[in-house]
Design a protein around this motif. Structure first.
Motif, PDB file in Angstrom:
ATOM      1  N   GLU A 114     -61.855  76.605  12.435  1.00 36.51           N
ATOM      2  CA  GLU A 114     -61.293  77.900  12.826  1.00 36.51           C
ATOM      3  C   GLU A 114     -62.352  78.779  13.477  1.00 36.51           C
ATOM      4  OE1 GLU A 114     -59.656  79.256   9.140  1.00 36.51           O
ATOM      5  OE2 GLU A 114     -57.667  78.376   9.546  1.00 36.51           O
ATOM      6  N   GLN A 115     -63.577  78.710  12.952  1.00 35.86           N
ATOM      7  CA  GLN A 115     -64.668  79.466  13.554  1.00 35.86           C
ATOM      8  C   GLN A 115     -64.994  78.935  14.949  1.00 35.86           C
ATOM      9  OE1 GLN A 115     -66.225  82.260  12.380  1.00 35.86           O
ATOM     10  NE2 GLN A 115     -67.239  82.280  14.392  1.00 35.86           N
ATOM     11  N   ALA A 116     -65.012  77.587  15.090  1.00 40.66           N
ATOM     12  CA  ALA A 116     -65.279  76.970  16.397  1.00 40.66           C
ATOM     13  C   ALA A 116     -64.173  77.305  17.390  1.00 40.66           C
ATOM     14  CB  ALA A 116     -65.398  75.456  16.235  1.00 40.66           C
ATOM     15  N   LEU A 117     -62.931  77.353  16.903  1.00 40.10           N
ATOM     16  CA  LEU A 117     -61.805  77.705  17.766  1.00 40.10           C
ATOM     17  C   LEU A 117     -61.942  79.154  18.249  1.00 40.10           C
ATOM     18  CD1 LEU A 117     -59.057  77.151  19.046  1.00 40.10           C
ATOM     19  CD2 LEU A 117     -57.995  77.822  16.865  1.00 40.10           C
ATOM     20  N   GLU A 118     -62.341  80.023  17.350  1.00 45.16           N
ATOM     21  CA  GLU A 118     -62.521  81.427  17.710  1.00 45.16           C
ATOM     22  C   GLU A 118     -63.631  81.571  18.764  1.00 45.16           C
ATOM     23  OE1 GLU A 118     -63.698  85.689  15.558  1.00 45.16           O
ATOM     24  OE2 GLU A 118     -63.154  83.931  14.343  1.00 45.16           O
ATOM     25  N   THR A 119     -64.733  80.829  18.562  1.00 42.62           N
ATOM     26  CA  THR A 119     -65.850  80.864  19.518  1.00 42.62           C
ATOM     27  C   THR A 119     -65.417  80.320  20.877  1.00 42.62           C
ATOM     28  OG1 THR A 119     -67.449  80.587  17.730  1.00 42.62           O
ATOM     29  CG2 THR A 119     -68.197  80.062  19.963  1.00 42.62           C
ATOM     30  N   ALA A 120     -64.677  79.186  20.850  1.00 41.92           N
ATOM     31  CA  ALA A 120     -64.214  78.567  22.095  1.00 41.92           C
ATOM     32  C   ALA A 120     -63.235  79.492  22.832  1.00 41.92           C
ATOM     33  CB  ALA A 120     -63.544  77.223  21.792  1.00 41.92           C
ATOM     34  N   THR A 121     -62.404  80.180  22.066  1.00 40.49           N
ATOM     35  CA  THR A 121     -61.437  81.098  22.684  1.00 40.49           C
ATOM     36  C   THR A 121     -62.162  82.256  23.366  1.00 40.49           C
ATOM     37  OG1 THR A 121     -59.794  80.540  20.997  1.00 40.49           O
ATOM     38  CG2 THR A 121     -59.441  82.570  22.247  1.00 40.49           C
ATOM     39  N   GLU A 122     -63.193  82.805  22.697  1.00 40.77           N
ATOM     40  CA  GLU A 122     -63.984  83.885  23.295  1.00 40.77           C
ATOM     41  C   GLU A 122     -64.696  83.390  24.552  1.00 40.77           C
ATOM     42  OE1 GLU A 122     -66.606  85.186  20.242  1.00 40.77           O
ATOM     43  OE2 GLU A 122     -65.053  86.214  19.074  1.00 40.77           O
ATOM     44  N   LYS A 123     -65.217  82.172  24.496  1.00 44.70           N
ATOM     45  CA  LYS A 123     -65.913  81.593  25.654  1.00 44.70           C
ATOM     46  C   LYS A 123     -64.940  81.407  26.817  1.00 44.70           C
ATOM     47  CE  LYS A 123     -68.634  77.528  26.982  1.00 44.70           C
ATOM     48  NZ  LYS A 123     -69.184  76.226  26.513  1.00 44.70           N
ATOM     49  N   ARG A 124     -63.745  80.947  26.500  1.00 46.07           N
ATOM     50  CA  ARG A 124     -62.748  80.746  27.563  1.00 46.07           C
ATOM     51  C   ARG A 124     -62.393  82.070  28.226  1.00 46.07           C
ATOM     52  NH1 ARG A 124     -56.673  79.414  25.935  1.00 46.07           N
ATOM     53  NH2 ARG A 124     -56.964  81.556  25.215  1.00 46.07           N
ATOM     54  N   GLU A 125     -62.259  83.115  27.410  1.00 45.96           N
ATOM     55  CA  GLU A 125     -61.921  84.416  27.968  1.00 45.96           C
ATOM     56  C   GLU A 125     -63.018  84.896  28.926  1.00 45.96           C
ATOM     57  OE1 GLU A 125     -59.056  85.909  27.657  1.00 45.96           O
ATOM     58  OE2 GLU A 125     -58.365  84.260  26.395  1.00 45.96           O
ATOM     59  N   GLN A 126     -64.291  84.666  28.520  1.00 44.58           N
ATOM     60  CA  GLN A 126     -65.408  85.074  29.379  1.00 44.58           C
ATOM     61  C   GLN A 126     -65.420  84.253  30.668  1.00 44.58           C
ATOM     62  OE1 GLN A 126     -68.840  84.529  26.892  1.00 44.58           O
ATOM     63  NE2 GLN A 126     -68.407  86.328  25.608  1.00 44.58           N
ATOM     64  N   GLN A 127     -65.207  82.937  30.536  1.00 45.95           N
ATOM     65  CA  GLN A 127     -65.198  82.065  31.719  1.00 45.95           C
ATOM     66  C   GLN A 127     -64.039  82.422  32.643  1.00 45.95           C
ATOM     67  OE1 GLN A 127     -64.997  78.326  29.672  1.00 45.95           O
ATOM     68  NE2 GLN A 127     -67.193  77.920  29.921  1.00 45.95           N
ATOM     69  N   PHE A 128     -62.891  82.682  32.036  1.00 44.28           N
ATOM     70  CA  PHE A 128     -61.725  83.005  32.844  1.00 44.28           C
ATOM     71  C   PHE A 128     -61.924  84.331  33.574  1.00 44.28           C
ATOM     72  CE2 PHE A 128     -57.461  84.723  33.528  1.00 44.28           C
ATOM     73  CZ  PHE A 128     -56.862  83.650  34.167  1.00 44.28           C
ATOM     74  N   GLU A 129     -62.563  85.278  32.872  1.00 41.08           N
ATOM     75  CA  GLU A 129     -62.832  86.573  33.492  1.00 41.08           C
ATOM     76  C   GLU A 129     -63.778  86.415  34.685  1.00 41.08           C
ATOM     77  OE1 GLU A 129     -64.653  90.949  32.255  1.00 41.08           O
ATOM     78  OE2 GLU A 129     -64.172  89.453  30.708  1.00 41.08           O
ATOM     79  N   THR A 130     -64.803  85.589  34.519  1.00 38.88           N
ATOM     80  CA  THR A 130     -65.757  85.353  35.616  1.00 38.88           C
ATOM     81  C   THR A 130     -65.071  84.617  36.762  1.00 38.88           C
ATOM     82  OG1 THR A 130     -67.572  85.212  34.031  1.00 38.88           O
ATOM     83  CG2 THR A 130     -67.956  84.278  36.229  1.00 38.88           C
ATOM     84  N   PHE A 131     -64.296  83.589  36.436  1.00 41.95           N
ATOM     85  CA  PHE A 131     -63.612  82.802  37.461  1.00 41.95           C
ATOM     86  C   PHE A 131     -62.591  83.669  38.212  1.00 41.95           C
ATOM     87  CE2 PHE A 131     -60.424  79.700  38.922  1.00 41.95           C
ATOM     88  CZ  PHE A 131     -61.244  78.843  39.624  1.00 41.95           C
ATOM     89  N   ALA A 132     -61.887  84.505  37.453  1.00 41.61           N
ATOM     90  CA  ALA A 132     -60.895  85.402  38.079  1.00 41.61           C
ATOM     91  C   ALA A 132     -61.591  86.379  39.017  1.00 41.61           C
ATOM     92  CB  ALA A 132     -60.122  86.142  36.994  1.00 41.61           C
ATOM     93  N   GLY A 133     -62.771  86.830  38.642  1.00 42.10           N
ATOM     94  CA  GLY A 133     -63.534  87.730  39.504  1.00 42.10           C
ATOM     95  C   GLY A 133     -63.911  87.042  40.799  1.00 42.10           C
ATOM     96  N   ARG A 134     -64.296  85.777  40.728  1.00 47.55           N
ATOM     97  CA  ARG A 134     -64.647  85.025  41.937  1.00 47.55           C
ATOM     98  C   ARG A 134     -63.415  84.881  42.826  1.00 47.55           C
ATOM     99  NH1 ARG A 134     -68.412  83.974  44.504  1.00 47.55           N
ATOM    100  NH2 ARG A 134     -68.113  81.730  44.804  1.00 47.55           N
ATOM    101  N   MET A 135     -62.261  84.551  42.225  1.00 46.12           N
ATOM    102  CA  MET A 135     -61.048  84.393  43.012  1.00 46.12           C
ATOM    103  C   MET A 135     -60.654  85.701  43.689  1.00 46.12           C
ATOM    104  SD  MET A 135     -60.291  81.223  42.822  1.00 46.12           S
ATOM    105  CE  MET A 135     -62.071  80.997  42.796  1.00 46.12           C
ATOM    106  N   LYS A 136     -60.816  86.777  42.954  1.00 48.48           N
ATOM    107  CA  LYS A 136     -60.481  88.084  43.501  1.00 48.48           C
ATOM    108  C   LYS A 136     -61.372  88.408  44.692  1.00 48.48           C
ATOM    109  CE  LYS A 136     -60.144  92.960  42.230  1.00 48.48           C
ATOM    110  NZ  LYS A 136     -60.357  93.974  41.174  1.00 48.48           N
TER     111      LYS A 136
END
Length: 411
Positions: A114-136
């Protein structure tokens, strides 16, 4: 003539005297012989009586030995019944401990997942935010293309530099996309693991509960067995004899160990001061005791029995801790006391903890004040979950009151 007559008379008189003396002697001898017969007869009767008495004593001795052997056998039977129930309790306890350990392992893995899932979810949000910024950025600057960047080169070296720049940008975007995909896959895997481990945890929890219920049933049966002895005077007397025997064995064992260790320098030397309360989950007060260091009336029959320690009732499996730092000199099953720990604190002071469900230390271990050494139970001659705590000075049980600072209980 007269002289001759007189002489004859004298002679005849002598003869008669002799006859009289002989007769008297004979009669005396006869009387002595007659009076001597009864003592001979009396002496013969006394010997016969002694022989009869000796045979009777031999028979009484034989009967006493037979009764002693029978009493010892009955005591052994009582102890065997209790020991058999304790074996069943210990087996059930072992199964429960194993189920609990499995549950603890799964629970730990579940928490980690559950802790690893929480960490992975936070990482995905950061990656998605960065990737979305590039697309924008590319969307907002769509007029800019990689071809336009190359055509704007001022020289060949500038073109090469711009190609490298474009390659770096594309590699960065690809890596970001790959990392985002890997994170998404990790989340999917972790989610599946959590689902599986939750199901496993729920199953193990159910198994542990079933084993706990089974254990409680077995403990209740054992307690009912011992409680029934209070209705059977003979068995109860054997139970008391078993307790007294256990106390004597504990004293002999402590004396032997202390004698063996007297020549060696002890690591711990108790010099006074209040001991630690042995059951942290219960308040340190006389109201927390179910029995004190007292003589008490037997529940059946007449007479009294002496209780050699404090009984502290607590929930099954609760912690039992060392009253003071010391060395474990005994850890195992002891007649009457059940699963028992004895700790030598030096200075002739030994504490004893009986009726435990399980032990968490072994003989030879060094323990600190307040360290857990066992778990509350009802093994041995016990009718309920509690810690039987004793303080022994040079092998002899003494009142725990001055050592614990807790008043005695009056029954």
């Amino acid at each position: 003539m007269l002289y001759n007559i007189q002489m004859n008379y004298v002679n005849k008189g002598d003869v008669m005297k002799k006859h009289i003396i002989y007769m008297a002697a004979f009669m005396t001898a006869a009387a002595v012989a007659v009076t001597s017969v009864p003592p001979m007869i009396a002496e013969a009767k006394t010997i016969t009586q002694l022989q009869n008495e000796r045979e009777e004593l031999a028979k009484q001795t034989q009967d006493a030995q037979a009764k002693l052997k029978e009493a010892q056998q009955k005591q052994a039977d009582v102890e065997a019944e209790i020991r058999a129930m304790d074996n069943v309790v210990n087996a059930a306890q072992k199964e429960l401990d194993e189920a609990q350990n499995d549950l603890d392992d799964v629970t730990k893995r579940l928490e980690e997942s559950e802790q690893a899932l929480e960490t992975a979810t936070e990482k995905r949000e950061q990656q998605f935010e960065t990737f979305a910024g590039r697309m924008k950025f590319f969307y907002e600057n769509s007029q800019t293309s990689y071809l336009g960047i190359l055509l704007g080169s001022e020289s060949l070296s500038d073109m090469v530099r711009r190609l490298q720049y474009i390659d770096d940008i594309m590699s960065y975007d690809n890596n970001m996309l790959n990392e985002l995909s890997a994170t998404q896959e990790e989340i999917r895997t972790r989610t599946a693991e959590i689902k599986e481990e939750k199901e496993q945890s729920e199953y193990l929890l159910e198994v542990a509960q079933e084993k706990m219920d089974s254990l409680n049933d077995i403990v209740a049966q054992k307690e009912a067995l011992i409680a029934s002895y209070a209705q059977d005077e003979e068995k109860y007397n054997q139970l008391i004899a078993s307790n007294e025997k256990a106390s004597q064995e504990a004293q002999a064992m402590i004396n032997k160990i202390l004698a063996e260790q007297s020549s060696a320098k002890s690591t711990y030397v108790y010099t006074g001061g209040q001991l630690n309360w042995p059951v942290p989950s219960k308040a340190a007060s006389s109201s927390s005791l179910s029995s004190g260091f007292v003589s008490r009336n037997r529940p059946i029959g007449s007479g009294t029995e002496f209780h050699t320690g404090y009984d502290v009732p607590a929930s099954y499996g609760a912690a039992v801790v060392a009253a003071e730092a010391g060395t474990v000199i005994y850890a195992g099953w002891m007649s009457g006391y059940g699963n028992t720990v004895m700790i030598n604190h030096g200075g002739g002071l030994v504490t004893l903890y009986g009726h435990n469900s399980s032990l968490t230390v072994s003989k030879g271990d060094t323990v600190t004040r307040g360290q857990q050494i066992a778990k509350i139970g009802s093994t041995g001659n016990s009718t309920g979950n509690h810690c039987h705590f004793e303080v022994r000075l040079n092998g002899t049980a003494v009142s725990p009151e001055p050592y614990l600072g807790v008043g005695n209980i009056g029954y």
